[in-house]
Enzyme design. Sequence first.
Site, PDB file in Angstrom:
ATOM      1  CD  GLU A 170     -38.928  28.843-123.710  1.00 17.11           C
ATOM      2  OE1 GLU A 170     -37.749  28.605-123.388  1.00 17.11           O
ATOM      3  OE2 GLU A 170     -39.908  28.458-123.050  1.00 17.11           O
ATOM      4  CD  GLU A 175     -44.857  27.307-120.435  1.00 13.81           C
ATOM      5  OE1 GLU A 175     -44.012  26.437-120.155  1.00 13.81           O
ATOM      6  OE2 GLU A 175     -44.748  28.495-120.108  1.00 13.81           O
TER       7      GLU A 175
END
Length: 669
Positions: A170, A175
Site C-alpha cells: 500500500e 494522509e
Amino acid sequence: MKLSPKSLPAQPLKRLSLASLLGALLLSACTAQTSPAAQTVWSDEFGGTALDTAKWTPQIGNGIMSGTEYVPGWGNNELEYYTGRPENVRVENGELVITARRESYSGPAGSVTAAFPWTSARLRTAGKFSRAYGKFEIRAKFPRGKGMWPAIWMLPEEPSPYGTWAASGEIDIAEGWGSKPNNVAHTIHYGGQWPNNVYSGTTVEYPNEGAADGWHTYTLEWTPGVLKWFVDGQLTQTKTSWWGAKGAPPSGDADLYPWPAPFDRPFHLLLNLAVGGNFDGNPDATTPDTAEMRVDYVRVWALPGETASPSPRSETRFPWTPVPARAAQPDGNLVYNDSFEWPDSDPRVSADATHLDGVPQSAYWTLYKSDGAVTLSSDAAQGRALKADITAPGSVNYAVQVRQDGLNIEAGRKYEVSFDAWASAPRSMMVKVGGGQDRGFAAYSGEQTVALGTEKKRVTLAFDMKGITDAAARLEFNLGNAGANAVWLDNVSVRAVGEVAGARPPAADGNLLYNAAFSPAVTGDPGIPGVAGSAYWSVWENGASGLTPSVQDGAVSLKVAHVDPANNWHVQLNQVNVPLVAGQKYTLRFTGQADSARQVGVVVGEQGGSYARYLDASAELTATGKEYTYTFTSPVTNPSAQLQLLGASGKAGDAYTLTFRDFRLVPSN
C-alpha cells in the site's frame, strides 16, 4: 485498461484568475524540477458536471470482506458509511468534492443492517486504471476538524501475486489529520500478510507554514526500487527499502519475494474522506457537521527510466535479522535504569542512550505522544519515581506512552513484568511488551489493562513469548485516553522466569480442546470466574458490552447487552494452549445458535505476538442450533494456539445471546 498518450481524451479548459494562473505557472516551474521530462498517460481534470464513472468507482459501505469474514470500519474502526450520493460526492466548478456529513444513515454491515453516524465517499480506479511506476500528481485541499481523515493513496490491482494486504503493498501519497492541519503523512505498508505486516513513513509540516485546508500539490515519483514524495514541489521523503514475503509469519530470507516486491506491480488510485477511527480518533464537539475534501486534478505521467533495472535495496532489518542483544542486568532485569536514578556519568549509560526531555537521570527511557500532552518530572518526594502529569489524555491509549526499547525477549521463555504504580485519581493504563515498527507493533504480552488507585501498589504481569526472538522489544506504559491526571512509575522490571511448557496432550477422546462438554466435574483450571463448568475456557469483552456468561446443560451462553458495530471482537469466547503442528490439517466442529440471526467470527491462531490467524472464518447463527464445520492447515508448530469465537455484528446497542456446545478440534487427513 491503461490509456496510451494517443487515446487520452481531450480535457476542457478551466477558467483561471490572473493570480491563479501565475500561481499555476510558479507551481509548474517548481514541480518541473522534481523529475526528468514525463509523458502523460492518464488524468482527470473534473471538468464535467458529474463524476466520470469510466474512471472512478465509488465504494459503498462501512467495511470489507476478508475471506468470508466482514471487517467493519474498513479495519480501522472508522465511523462513516460510504455512498455514491451527490450529497457525498459531486463535481462542480472543475473540482471533485467529497463531503463527510454527520447524519443517521442505515446500510448493510455484513449480514445485518446497521445505523451509522456519518456518511462520506471513497473512490477508486480499480479495474479502470492502474499502473506500475510513474509520476502521480494530485492537487487537493483537506478539511479541518477532529476525526477527519482525508487520504490520497494506492492499492495493488487484485489478485496480487504476493497475496493479501499488506504483503501486496500500500502506498499512501498523502494522509491528513483533521486535528493537526499543519502536518501531512507519507507512508508505505508492506512485509508479510496481515497481521505480519509492517509500515514506515514520515510526517512533515507543510512548506511555507501552509495548512491542509489550503490548495497543495501532492506528488509521488515511483521508479524501480525508489519512491519519492513531494509537497508543492519540495521533496519530503525518499524510500529505498521495503520487503514482501510469504509465510505465516515469514521467518527467513527464503520467504522474501524478489526485490522490489511488492512495489513492482500495477497499483490503482483511491481518494476518500474517512471519519473517526485509529488515525485521528473520533470527532468531538468541535468537529463541524460537514467537511469537504476537494480535488482539482489527478494526473499520471510515465517517467524516463521506469523500465530500468531496480535500484539496490538499502540496508534493511527484517523481523528475523539478528540484532545484538543488550545484556540483562546482573539480577536478570532486562530494564535498564529501572528506578530512574542512573546519572549520565554512570558507566552503564551508553553514549547513544535515549533520555526523557527535562527529566534528569532518565537514561534509556523514551516518551511518545500522538494527540496527548504530558509533563514529565523526577519526583524527589517519591524516591525519584517518574511522574507523568497528563494534561491532555488524547483519544487513544498510546496518546501518551512512556517506554523502554532494547529488551531481549526470547522465543519459548516465560516472562514476568513488575512495577510500582499509582495515580492522583483512580484510572487505568495499558501495559504491553511487544515489537517495534519492523514487527508490526506486535503485542507479545497481549495488551494488559491495569487499574490504578491513589495508593502505591506493586503490579505483576506474566506472559509466554510465542513470537520470534526480538532483541529490540519494548516495554510500553500507555497512559492516554484515561483522564487528565498524574501517574507515578518506579522499580520497573522484566525478567525471564522459566521456559514455556511443552504442548499439552489431547483429551482422552483425542479432542485438542479441553472440557468441550462444559462439565462441572472437570477441575484443574479456574475457567470463567464465577461460572461453574467452564474450566479451560475464558471470556473477554471491551468493557461496554455488558457480557454475562453462563453454563447450563453442557452449553455455554454469552448474553450481550450492547453490540459494538465497529468490530466483532468486542466479545470473545476463548480457549488457549491448543497444540498445533506445522503442515497438519485440522477439523473444527461445534454447534451454535443465537436468539436472533447473528454472524460471529471463528478463529484459530496465535495467542499474543502478532495474533496471526490460521483459521479466519465466520458462522451465520440462527435461532435453530446447527453444527458448523471448518478445516484448516496450521502453517506453524505452535503448542499454545488459541480458539476464539468473536462477538456478533448488529446495530449499536442491540442485545443478543449466543449459545455454543459440542466443540471438537482434531487432526484430519
